[in-house]
Write a protein that holds these residues in place. Sequence first.
Motif, PDB file in Angstrom:
ATOM      1  N   CYS A   1      45.835  15.793  27.288  1.00  0.00           N
ATOM      2  CA  CYS A   1      46.868  15.691  28.346  1.00  0.00           C
ATOM      3  C   CYS A   1      47.476  17.057  28.642  1.00  0.00           C
ATOM      4  O   CYS A   1      47.556  17.474  29.791  1.00  0.00           O
ATOM      5  N   SER A   2      47.897  17.757  27.574  1.00  0.00           N
ATOM      6  CA  SER A   2      48.532  19.053  27.827  1.00  0.00           C
ATOM      7  C   SER A   2      47.499  20.087  28.250  1.00  0.00           C
ATOM      8  O   SER A   2      47.820  21.025  28.991  1.00  0.00           O
ATOM      9  N   ALA A   3      46.250  19.914  27.794  1.00  0.00           N
ATOM     10  CA  ALA A   3      45.197  20.850  28.215  1.00  0.00           C
ATOM     11  C   ALA A   3      45.015  20.785  29.728  1.00  0.00           C
ATOM     12  O   ALA A   3      44.681  21.773  30.378  1.00  0.00           O
ATOM     13  N   LEU A   4      45.249  19.604  30.291  1.00  0.00           N
ATOM     14  CA  LEU A   4      45.106  19.458  31.741  1.00  0.00           C
ATOM     15  C   LEU A   4      46.383  19.879  32.466  1.00  0.00           C
ATOM     16  O   LEU A   4      46.350  20.425  33.554  1.00  0.00           O
ATOM     17  N   ALA A   5      47.526  19.637  31.821  1.00  0.00           N
ATOM     18  CA  ALA A   5      48.800  19.770  32.535  1.00  0.00           C
ATOM     19  C   ALA A   5      49.304  21.200  32.659  1.00  0.00           C
ATOM     20  O   ALA A   5      49.873  21.557  33.681  1.00  0.00           O
ATOM     21  N   VAL A   6      49.127  22.004  31.623  1.00  0.00           N
ATOM     22  CA  VAL A   6      49.820  23.306  31.647  1.00  0.00           C
ATOM     23  C   VAL A   6      48.883  24.507  31.816  1.00  0.00           C
ATOM     24  O   VAL A   6      49.298  25.638  31.612  1.00  0.00           O
TER      25      VAL A   6
ATOM     26  N   VAL B   1      42.845  31.002  31.935  1.00  0.00           N
ATOM     27  CA  VAL B   1      42.423  32.281  32.543  1.00  0.00           C
ATOM     28  C   VAL B   1      41.590  31.995  33.794  1.00  0.00           C
ATOM     29  O   VAL B   1      41.836  32.554  34.871  1.00  0.00           O
ATOM     30  N   ILE B   2      40.630  31.085  33.651  1.00  0.00           N
ATOM     31  CA  ILE B   2      39.744  30.799  34.787  1.00  0.00           C
ATOM     32  C   ILE B   2      40.523  30.117  35.924  1.00  0.00           C
ATOM     33  O   ILE B   2      40.391  30.477  37.090  1.00  0.00           O
ATOM     34  N   ARG B   3      41.376  29.136  35.564  1.00  0.00           N
ATOM     35  CA  ARG B   3      42.112  28.410  36.611  1.00  0.00           C
ATOM     36  C   ARG B   3      43.075  29.320  37.353  1.00  0.00           C
ATOM     37  O   ARG B   3      43.209  29.233  38.570  1.00  0.00           O
TER      38      ARG B   3
ATOM     39  N   HIS C   1      39.066  34.219  47.989  1.00  0.00           N
ATOM     40  CA  HIS C   1      39.852  33.181  48.650  1.00  0.00           C
ATOM     41  C   HIS C   1      40.226  32.154  47.588  1.00  0.00           C
ATOM     42  O   HIS C   1      39.366  31.620  46.901  1.00  0.00           O
ATOM     43  N   GLN C   2      41.532  31.914  47.449  1.00  0.00           N
ATOM     44  CA  GLN C   2      41.977  31.055  46.347  1.00  0.00           C
ATOM     45  C   GLN C   2      41.495  29.610  46.495  1.00  0.00           C
ATOM     46  O   GLN C   2      41.531  29.063  47.588  1.00  0.00           O
ATOM     47  N   TRP C   3      41.085  29.053  45.370  1.00  0.00           N
ATOM     48  CA  TRP C   3      40.619  27.664  45.352  1.00  0.00           C
ATOM     49  C   TRP C   3      41.799  26.772  44.960  1.00  0.00           C
ATOM     50  O   TRP C   3      42.134  26.681  43.779  1.00  0.00           O
ATOM     51  N   THR C   4      42.359  26.080  45.932  1.00  0.00           N
ATOM     52  CA  THR C   4      43.522  25.229  45.638  1.00  0.00           C
ATOM     53  C   THR C   4      43.176  24.173  44.590  1.00  0.00           C
ATOM     54  O   THR C   4      44.003  23.806  43.761  1.00  0.00           O
ATOM     55  N   ILE C   5      41.941  23.711  44.615  1.00  0.00           N
ATOM     56  CA  ILE C   5      41.561  22.624  43.693  1.00  0.00           C
ATOM     57  C   ILE C   5      41.696  23.058  42.225  1.00  0.00           C
ATOM     58  O   ILE C   5      41.946  22.245  41.342  1.00  0.00           O
ATOM     59  N   MET C   6      41.588  24.371  41.979  1.00  0.00           N
ATOM     60  CA  MET C   6      41.708  24.841  40.595  1.00  0.00           C
ATOM     61  C   MET C   6      43.144  24.757  40.084  1.00  0.00           C
ATOM     62  O   MET C   6      43.389  24.730  38.879  1.00  0.00           O
ATOM     63  N   VAL C   7      44.094  24.733  41.011  1.00  0.00           N
ATOM     64  CA  VAL C   7      45.497  24.597  40.619  1.00  0.00           C
ATOM     65  C   VAL C   7      45.819  23.127  40.352  1.00  0.00           C
ATOM     66  O   VAL C   7      46.701  22.795  39.577  1.00  0.00           O
ATOM     67  N   MET C   8      45.054  22.265  40.993  1.00  0.00           N
ATOM     68  CA  MET C   8      45.341  20.825  40.904  1.00  0.00           C
ATOM     69  C   MET C   8      44.638  20.200  39.693  1.00  0.00           C
ATOM     70  O   MET C   8      43.730  20.788  39.111  1.00  0.00           O
ATOM     71  N   PRO C   9      45.063  18.976  39.302  1.00  0.00           N
ATOM     72  CA  PRO C   9      44.474  18.346  38.114  1.00  0.00           C
ATOM     73  C   PRO C   9      42.937  18.286  38.095  1.00  0.00           C
ATOM     74  O   PRO C   9      42.345  18.521  37.045  1.00  0.00           O
ATOM     75  N   PRO C  10      42.256  18.010  39.228  1.00  0.00           N
ATOM     76  CA  PRO C  10      40.779  17.983  39.152  1.00  0.00           C
ATOM     77  C   PRO C  10      40.195  19.305  38.649  1.00  0.00           C
ATOM     78  O   PRO C  10      39.175  19.309  37.950  1.00  0.00           O
ATOM     79  N   GLY C  11      40.832  20.408  38.976  1.00  0.00           N
ATOM     80  CA  GLY C  11      40.355  21.720  38.514  1.00  0.00           C
ATOM     81  C   GLY C  11      40.341  21.782  36.997  1.00  0.00           C
ATOM     82  O   GLY C  11      39.412  22.322  36.377  1.00  0.00           O
ATOM     83  N   ALA C  12      41.373  21.196  36.392  1.00  0.00           N
ATOM     84  CA  ALA C  12      41.439  21.187  34.930  1.00  0.00           C
ATOM     85  C   ALA C  12      40.338  20.306  34.343  1.00  0.00           C
ATOM     86  O   ALA C  12      39.709  20.667  33.337  1.00  0.00           O
TER      87      ALA C  12
ATOM     88  N   VAL D   1      59.273  22.408  58.589  1.00  0.00           N
ATOM     89  CA  VAL D   1      58.595  23.379  57.717  1.00  0.00           C
ATOM     90  C   VAL D   1      57.331  22.718  57.159  1.00  0.00           C
ATOM     91  O   VAL D   1      57.240  21.491  57.129  1.00  0.00           O
ATOM     92  N   ASP D   2      56.401  23.524  56.707  1.00  0.00           N
ATOM     93  CA  ASP D   2      55.164  22.982  56.133  1.00  0.00           C
ATOM     94  C   ASP D   2      55.425  22.406  54.748  1.00  0.00           C
ATOM     95  O   ASP D   2      56.220  22.949  53.983  1.00  0.00           O
ATOM     96  N   ALA D   3      54.711  21.327  54.442  1.00  0.00           N
ATOM     97  CA  ALA D   3      54.795  20.755  53.092  1.00  0.00           C
ATOM     98  C   ALA D   3      53.892  21.565  52.157  1.00  0.00           C
ATOM     99  O   ALA D   3      53.218  22.496  52.594  1.00  0.00           O
ATOM    100  N   ILE D   4      53.878  21.195  50.883  1.00  0.00           N
ATOM    101  CA  ILE D   4      53.043  21.910  49.909  1.00  0.00           C
ATOM    102  C   ILE D   4      51.751  21.122  49.704  1.00  0.00           C
ATOM    103  O   ILE D   4      51.798  19.932  49.370  1.00  0.00           O
ATOM    104  N   THR D   5      50.624  21.792  49.886  1.00  0.00           N
ATOM    105  CA  THR D   5      49.333  21.136  49.677  1.00  0.00           C
ATOM    106  C   THR D   5      49.227  20.676  48.229  1.00  0.00           C
ATOM    107  O   THR D   5      49.490  21.445  47.309  1.00  0.00           O
ATOM    108  N   GLY D   6      48.871  19.424  48.054  1.00  0.00           N
ATOM    109  CA  GLY D   6      48.712  18.906  46.685  1.00  0.00           C
ATOM    110  C   GLY D   6      50.017  18.422  46.078  1.00  0.00           C
ATOM    111  O   GLY D   6      50.021  17.967  44.947  1.00  0.00           O
ATOM    112  N   ALA D   7      51.116  18.561  46.822  1.00  0.00           N
ATOM    113  CA  ALA D   7      52.410  18.103  46.284  1.00  0.00           C
ATOM    114  C   ALA D   7      53.135  17.313  47.368  1.00  0.00           C
ATOM    115  O   ALA D   7      54.305  17.539  47.662  1.00  0.00           O
ATOM    116  N   THR D   8      52.399  16.366  47.953  1.00  0.00           N
ATOM    117  CA  THR D   8      52.963  15.587  49.058  1.00  0.00           C
ATOM    118  C   THR D   8      54.185  14.794  48.614  1.00  0.00           C
ATOM    119  O   THR D   8      55.174  14.707  49.340  1.00  0.00           O
TER     120      THR D   8
END
Lengths: 203, 219
Positions: free
Chosen positions: A27-32, A148-150, A171-182, B178-185
Amino acid sequence: MADSYSKILKDGLLSQNPIYRQVLGICSALAVTNLLTNTLFMCFGVTFAAALTNFTVSLLRNHIPKRIRMIVQVIIIATYVMMIDILIKAVAPDIHRFIGPYVGLIITNCIIMGRAEAFASQNKPIPSLMDGLACGLGYSSVLIAIAVIREIMGFGTLMGFALPARDLWWHQWTIMVMPPGAFFMLAIITWFARAKLVKEEDA
Amino acid sequence: MNKKSPSYILLFMAAICIVCGTGVAIVNYATQGLLKKNAALHRNRVLCHAFQLKVDGTSAEAYQQAVEANLQASLIQDGSSQRQMYRQITPGHPSIGFEFSGMGFWDRITGILVLTPNLQDVLNIQFLEQKETPGLGARIEEPWFTDQFKGLKIDWDAPEGKFIVVGADSNPDALNRVDAITGATQTSMALMQFMNAELARIRNLDLDEQKTKENGEQE
């Protein structure tokens, strides 16, 4: 004795790594793990709590009544986690604002309870301390690799510092910031570690 | 004593609770001063950012001095409770700030909303406390998000809940959007909901009476 300590360390870091071998503390490995700085504080918290909980449980192992051992272990874990929470809040308030909720959740981290029950309640204090330390470091090694990778892929930064000229080549990959990236990173690292780092006979 | 006996178990539990409780209390007590300092520094820093005050240095004292020299804090009656309010007293920079609060996706979010004295425009927004998901909802604190609020027009003629809009709207160029945050709807929606509720309450505050009181106190 030195041999047994090095085996404990090796087990915690590699062959019995809590994340990719025992699949604990996910859980924490994915969350933080989307920011390295947050991850480092979380790793410190888990390592500190695991080592000292193991040490304390081992010290008390001959006095704890069997029927209430789990409750006692939880009380000990909660004590150390609350201390860590207060210390992080005092020393690094900005970090605490981000990872505060997850620090509290270390109490329910399966790694700490698991090692207290499986190792510390049957071994002497110093090897138990080493075991907790090794498990904490094993957990930290995987989390840091994921973070590091995320962070690089998700934000184009490392510990908050922007990569050189990142706008030109990344170009930043938003998905890596989100839970699926983890999830993706955890699966890849688990596969890599099990395939390349751990021989089945070690496990 | 027999380890299985109820009296041993009770005594053991009592002893472990006392020892552990004492340990936590000692750590808490030892860091009390630091925690209070951190809380005060954080509040002053947020106020300085919210009102865009000039601060000479980065020390806690510098932030404290900037707040004391430029802001006048007061409590204003808001229904049955009281709301923290700040007036900027720096010549040439009239603005009024309100502490606001509401439920985010995970927990309560509090912050400072700075408006023009006629309550028509947002000058800035900064957050004091939030426990949203790191990297997602927690990004409400990042400058790219808060900067969108600078100069935002509050549409008081819009239906309640739409004075300001966070996220998609039928008019993407609306001056109150204003724009919302992607992934934090969820965080974005929660923010829009409680910000509008807070704006509705702020509109009903008797600011003139408060100003008269403040002037009376000054005299």
